[in-house]
Design a protein around this motif. Structure first.
Motif, PDB file in Angstrom:
ATOM      1  N   VAL A  32      -8.762 -27.723  20.059  1.00 28.15           N
ATOM      2  CA  VAL A  32      -7.813 -28.646  20.694  1.00 28.15           C
ATOM      3  C   VAL A  32      -6.455 -27.974  20.775  1.00 28.15           C
ATOM      4  CG1 VAL A  32      -6.660 -30.887  20.550  1.00 28.15           C
ATOM      5  CG2 VAL A  32      -9.038 -30.660  19.804  1.00 28.15           C
TER       6      VAL A  32
ATOM      7  N   SER B 198       0.713 -27.482  19.553  1.00 24.89           N
ATOM      8  CA  SER B 198      -0.207 -27.625  18.428  1.00 24.89           C
ATOM      9  C   SER B 198      -1.591 -27.157  18.828  1.00 24.89           C
ATOM     10  CB  SER B 198      -0.269 -29.082  17.949  1.00 24.89           C
ATOM     11  OG  SER B 198      -0.786 -29.926  18.957  1.00 24.89           O
TER      12      SER B 198
ATOM     13  N   LEU C  83      -9.478 -33.099  29.232  1.00 22.42           N
ATOM     14  CA  LEU C  83      -8.032 -33.037  29.415  1.00 22.42           C
ATOM     15  C   LEU C  83      -7.462 -34.447  29.414  1.00 22.42           C
ATOM     16  CD1 LEU C  83      -7.621 -30.310  32.209  1.00 22.42           C
ATOM     17  CD2 LEU C  83      -7.168 -30.068  29.769  1.00 22.42           C
ATOM     18  N   LYS C  84      -6.308 -34.603  28.749  1.00 22.27           N
ATOM     19  CA  LYS C  84      -5.624 -35.906  28.699  1.00 22.27           C
ATOM     20  C   LYS C  84      -4.127 -35.678  28.892  1.00 22.27           C
ATOM     21  CE  LYS C  84      -7.279 -36.946  24.657  1.00 22.27           C
ATOM     22  NZ  LYS C  84      -7.525 -37.712  23.407  1.00 22.27           N
TER      23      LYS C  84
ATOM     24  N   HIS D  78      -0.384 -37.839  28.824  1.00 21.79           N
ATOM     25  CA  HIS D  78       0.380 -39.052  28.527  1.00 21.79           C
ATOM     26  C   HIS D  78       1.835 -38.780  28.892  1.00 21.79           C
ATOM     27  CE1 HIS D  78      -2.603 -41.034  25.620  1.00 21.79           C
ATOM     28  NE2 HIS D  78      -3.184 -39.943  26.075  1.00 21.79           N
TER      29      HIS D  78
ATOM     30  N   ASP E  76       2.760 -35.592  26.712  1.00 23.72           N
ATOM     31  CA  ASP E  76       1.719 -34.917  25.935  1.00 23.72           C
ATOM     32  C   ASP E  76       0.587 -34.505  26.869  1.00 23.72           C
ATOM     33  OD1 ASP E  76      -0.226 -34.039  24.189  1.00 23.72           O
ATOM     34  OD2 ASP E  76       0.051 -35.661  22.753  1.00 23.72           O
ATOM     35  N   LEU E  77       0.315 -33.212  26.903  1.00 26.25           N
ATOM     36  CA  LEU E  77      -0.820 -32.676  27.644  1.00 26.25           C
ATOM     37  C   LEU E  77      -1.764 -32.027  26.645  1.00 26.25           C
ATOM     38  CD1 LEU E  77      -2.279 -31.947  30.292  1.00 26.25           C
ATOM     39  CD2 LEU E  77      -0.888 -29.860  30.382  1.00 26.25           C
ATOM     40  N   THR E  78      -2.976 -32.572  26.530  1.00 22.13           N
ATOM     41  CA  THR E  78      -3.929 -32.134  25.519  1.00 22.13           C
ATOM     42  C   THR E  78      -5.228 -31.675  26.181  1.00 22.13           C
ATOM     43  OG1 THR E  78      -3.037 -33.656  23.880  1.00 22.13           O
ATOM     44  CG2 THR E  78      -5.248 -32.826  23.475  1.00 22.13           C
TER      45      THR E  78
ATOM     46  N   SER F 189      -2.460 -28.740  22.339  1.00 25.89           N
ATOM     47  CA  SER F 189      -1.609 -29.804  22.879  1.00 25.89           C
ATOM     48  C   SER F 189      -0.207 -29.276  23.093  1.00 25.89           C
ATOM     49  CB  SER F 189      -1.584 -31.009  21.921  1.00 25.89           C
ATOM     50  OG  SER F 189      -0.742 -32.023  22.404  1.00 25.89           O
TER      51      SER F 189
ATOM     52  N   ARG G 176       3.495 -30.731  24.127  1.00 25.78           N
ATOM     53  CA  ARG G 176       4.156 -32.015  24.265  1.00 25.78           C
ATOM     54  C   ARG G 176       5.666 -31.879  24.109  1.00 25.78           C
ATOM     55  NH1 ARG G 176       1.270 -32.076  19.565  1.00 25.78           N
ATOM     56  NH2 ARG G 176       2.460 -32.160  17.621  1.00 25.78           N
TER      57      ARG G 176
ATOM     58  N   GLU H 133      -0.997 -42.730  31.790  1.00 28.06           N
ATOM     59  CA  GLU H 133      -1.839 -41.680  31.219  1.00 28.06           C
ATOM     60  C   GLU H 133      -3.070 -41.487  32.086  1.00 28.06           C
ATOM     61  OE1 GLU H 133      -3.936 -43.367  27.512  1.00 28.06           O
ATOM     62  OE2 GLU H 133      -1.992 -44.395  27.575  1.00 28.06           O
TER      63      GLU H 133
ATOM     64  N   ASP I  62       1.006 -27.002  14.004  1.00 34.25           N
ATOM     65  CA  ASP I  62       1.895 -27.619  14.991  1.00 34.25           C
ATOM     66  C   ASP I  62       3.231 -26.902  14.889  1.00 34.25           C
ATOM     67  OD1 ASP I  62       3.762 -29.265  16.370  1.00 34.25           O
ATOM     68  OD2 ASP I  62       2.412 -30.959  16.149  1.00 34.25           O
TER      69      ASP I  62
END
Length: 845
Positions: free
Chosen positions: A623, A591, A676-677, A679, A645-647, A625, A627, A697, A578
């Motif tokens: 993964v 990260s 994809l997520k 928040h 946060d875009l993961t 991320s 953010r 989200e 990270d």
């Protein structure tokens, strides 16, 4: 006639004799006061007090043996004044003991003040009195002075005034008991509780009473509970502050000359006040020309953008000052100069012309020289090592002074979790002569370790769990016995160990984080290992209910033979980094991690095509991320800032590498998917201490190959707190209070989980206790959300609604505890009540 003349003669004679006597007396007094003699002070005899030496008394009086003094004269008067000024005596007298020629011998009689032995209070409890007088020295031996009594009286009055008792009275009595000890008796009569029944306004035409009343924050909104119970308190000095707020409200909408003509207060009845404020609004003014003088660092166009007013707008005196000189406003002209190093700038708005209801304003700017940091130090760290703090500082010697870098450093130090956020104080010491700044970071350490010991009923069985988190760990001191206090600490590393055990379930995990592996900006390395195994006999698995002797979807599972040993085992390994970014700003981070999880199934039918009852499935994913987290200043209870946060989660497209077929016989031997997520949440104080959290989200999961289909486990399950102890196959449990948890009866999620979801939230939070050891706040929420089994069914505005209230408790050693009561407007299947109770343990939602 002769008799009348004789009487007049007697009268005139008496008057003349009386005038002669008065003249003789005045002459005698004149001669006495002018008969000043000079003596040599031969000696002073001290009588009365015994605790002070003769030399101490002489120091008090400024008299010295051998001095020349005049009797009568100012030296004696001055000595008496100085003795009274010490506030050590209750009676003072100076006598001439003996006169021997030109020598004089004085005697000073002093009676000492009584010394306090104890305090007895009637009218308030002992604990309340101790709270009121916590800043007053009342230990035995304290001198009972008028100042002490007045201080106690004022503090008692102020305390009860803020509690709604403005007519409190206090009496004092000093007594001596049989042992000659001095007792201070205090009698408190707090009087009736009086509230403000009504606030009247006179003279207001342009602003309504409700607008004016909303500015009276100290009376109207003294506390959250005062609003609930409609108890409005009258506090005189706060009443004046509220009047000032009313005038500022007028000035912000153009009424430059508005003023309070008078205010009055009277009792409507013994328990109610009525307040009246008479206002002279004056006439309304509008903004004329705005010019800037003295600006060389920033162009006039840039400064005009920072001052959001146009010619012809209502003249906002308060707004112009806020946008020009208010350093608390990050977007002001003054703050913009501070961010560029111009600490010694002066911004002076001047009204140059006031004519025909128009006001021309000139913004005069003295930029000064750019300042640089000279000495940057920190104090208060007794456990955390210096290098852990130093690497987080965005303010280094030689750097250009920057207000925004100071704020970011405060955020970074608070984010460490090792220091009390409210007690991170940047002590700025500017030196205008050298255009430099010395900066000391004053810190107060707190425990960064947590112990969570829980027991509860979950997934149909009894479960116990233990989690230990050491947030300021030092692996360097692991084998140094003297460094264990009680564990090796100080390097900022994090070590977490957890175990969860039940009659059918076991789970163990360990993780370690090194917060800084090198580079100019923080880059952390994290390694995790977890293992779990679930046993069950004579039952079937329901993916929504869990393992148990019965289920809610009997057609979905399959019973196993009574004598078999069935289990599902998982083992996972993860390694990730990270890195904090400097662009677009210091709040961004990136990260990435590589994660592997292996699922070992024995005699379990999950009802998924091509997934055998016994076998091994693998999930290897990457993964990444991106953010931005600027919520703060306290990360536990943020009052401002945002979280973004875009993961993305990606596996390799294994089916495309298979030359013989698009899928192998067991197409779930290696999971393939991408996910994809997103928040995004914001925090802001809106009324006093009331904080709003808003945001939402969104997430979806999809496959590379339609023939192979969607993965069986990487789905979204909506409902409850989303903080389930039992998690299978990387499932995402999304909170939606007011509805059952996704593992319970009446779930609102599809039976196999959703492939797409969205959720929106608005939450109001009010702090109740914000101490070093405990933080408690109440909340109310409104949230909506839904999840769908396939993209064809996805309707982003078809959402399930819920409202509710709750409370959160945070203690550093135990983490979060919470309780929510939610009401779901859209009834879930097989659920009779729309009210749901949710327990939150471990971390906030």
């Amino acid at each position: 006639m002769k008799r009348i003349q004789f009487l007049l003669y007697l009268l005139i004679t008496c008057i003349l004799q009386n005038l002669s006597a008065q003249t003789d007396q005045q002459q005698t007094e004149f001669e006495h006061y002018n008969n000043v003699k000079t003596y040599i002070l031969a000696d002073i005899d001290i009588k009365g007090v015994t605790q002070y030496s003769k030399n101490q008394i002489l120091d008090f009086t400024h008299l010295r043996i051998g001095d020349e003094i005049q009797i009568p004269g100012t030296r004696i008067n001055y000595a008496i004044k100085k003795l009274w000024g010490t506030k050590l005596f209750s009676d003072i007298a100076i006598y001439a003991n003996k006169i021997d020629g030109h020598k004089i011998y004085l005697q000073i009689y002093l009676e000492g003040l009584p010394e306090l032995s104890s305090v007895e209070v009637i009218g308030v409890t002992k604990s309340k009195f101790e709270e009121i007088t916590k800043d007053i020295d009342l230990k035995p031996g304290t001198k009972i002075t008028d100042d002490l009594i007045n201080t106690i009286k004022n503090d008692i009055k102020k305390y009860h005034l803020y509690k709604g008792h403005p007519e409190v009275s206090t009496t004092f009595k000093i007594i001596k008991d049989s042992t000659r000890k001095t007792i201070l008796n205090i009698y408190v009569d707090k009087g009736p509780r009086i509230k403000v029944k009504k606030i009247l306004f006179e003279g207001n035409k342009e602003l309504s009473e409700s607008q004016l009343r909303s500015e009276m924050k100290h009376i109207k909104r003294k506390s959250f509970f005062a609003n609930i119970f409609k108890f409005l308190k009258y506090i005189p000095e706060k009443f004046k502050e509220d009047q000032k707020s009313i005038i500022e409200k007028y000035q912000s909408v153009g009424f430059r000359d508005a003023r309070v003509v008078s205010d009055s207060i009277w009792k409507a009845d013994p328990k109610n006040y009525i307040l009246k404020i008479k206002i002279d609004e004056g006439k309304r003014y509008f903004l004329g020309d705005v010019t800037f003088v003295g600006n060389t660092v920033f162009s006039t166009e840039t400064l005009n953008r920072l001052l959001p007013y146009k010619k012809g707008d209502p003249y906002d005196l308060i707004g112009i000052q806020k946008n020009a000189i208010d350093t608390q406003n990050d977007a002001s002209i003054a703050s913009t100069y501070l961010d560029e190093g111009y600490l010694f700038n002066k911004i002076i708005p001047v009204e140059t012309t006031v004519k025909d209801n128009k006001v021309d304003v000139e913004i005069r700017i003295v930029e000064g020289e750019a300042a640089h940091f000279n000495k940057v130090t920190f104090s208060g760290n007794t456990m955390t090592k210096d290098h852990v703090i130093a690497r987080e500082l965005g303010t280094r010697p030689g750097d250009l002074f920057s207000k925004i870098n100071i704020k970011r450093t405060m955020f970074r130090l608070a984010s460490l979790g090792f220091f009390e956020p409210q007690k991170i104080i940047p002590d700025i010491k500017p030196n205008p002569i050298t255009s430099t700044v010395d900066l000391e970071w004053k810190l107060t350490e707190k425990s960064a370790s947590q112990v969570q010991l829980q027991g509860g009923y979950g997934v149909g069985r009894l479960i116990g769990s233990l989690a230990l988190t050491f947030g300021n760990f030092s692996i360097d001191n692991l084998f140094k016995g003297k460094a264990w206090n009680p564990i090796p600490q100080g390097n900022g590393q994090s070590l977490s160990v957890s175990a969860q055990v039940g009659s059918f379930f076991q789970s163990y995990g360990i993780s370690f984080t090194e917060p800084w592996i090198g580079g100019e900006t923080p880059t952390s390395l994290t390694f995790r290992v977890n293992y779990s195994r679930t046993y069950f006999r004579g039952s079937y698995y329901n993916p929504l209910r869990g393992f148990g002797s019965s289920g809610f979807l009997p057609n979905y599972g399959q019973y196993t033979s009574a004598g078999s040993r069935e289990f599902l085992g998982t083992i996972g390994i993860s390694i990730g980094i990270d890195k904090q970014l400097t662009w677009p700003d210091d709040y961004f981070s990136l990260s990435a991690s590589i994660n592997y999880e292996c699922y070992n199934l024995k005699n379990i039918n999950l009802g998924i095509e091509k997934l055998p009852k016994t076998g091994v499935s693998n999930d290897l994913n990457y993964v990444v991320s991106f953010r931005r987290i600027s919520s703060g200043p306290d990360p536990i209870f943020p009052t401002s800032g945002s979280e973004f946060d875009l993961t993305g989660i990606f596996t390799l497209p294994y089916s495309l590498f298979n030359t013989g077929s698009l899928f192998v016989p067991n197409k779930y031997k290696w999971f393939e998917y991408y996910k994809l997520k997103l928040h995004a949440y914001w925090y802001k104080e809106i009324l006093g201490k009331l904080v709003v959290k808003m945001g939402g989200e969104f997430g979806f999961v999809d496959c590379y190959n339609l023939t192979k289909g969607m993965p069986p486990f990487q789905r979204f399950y909506l409902g409850g707190t989303g903080l389930l102890n039992y998690r299978l196959g990387g499932r995402d449990h999304i909170p939606l209070r007011g509805y059952p948890n996704a593992s319970d009866q009446g779930t609102i999620s599809p039976k196999n989980g959703g492939v797409v979801y969205n959720r929106l939230l608005m939450e109001l939070r009010y702090p109740l206790v914000m101490s070093d050891m405990t933080k408690i706040w109440g909340l109310s929420f409104f949230e909506v959300g839904n999840t769908f089994n396939d993209y064809e069914q996805y309707k982003p505005f078809e959402l399930r609604r819920a409202v509710g209230v709750g409370v959160r408790i945070y203690m550093p050693i135990f983490g979060f505890l919470g309780l929510d009561f939610g009401y779901g407007f859209d009834r879930a299947p097989n659920v009779k009540s729309k009210w749901q109770t949710h327990f939150i343990i471990g971390h906030d939602l």
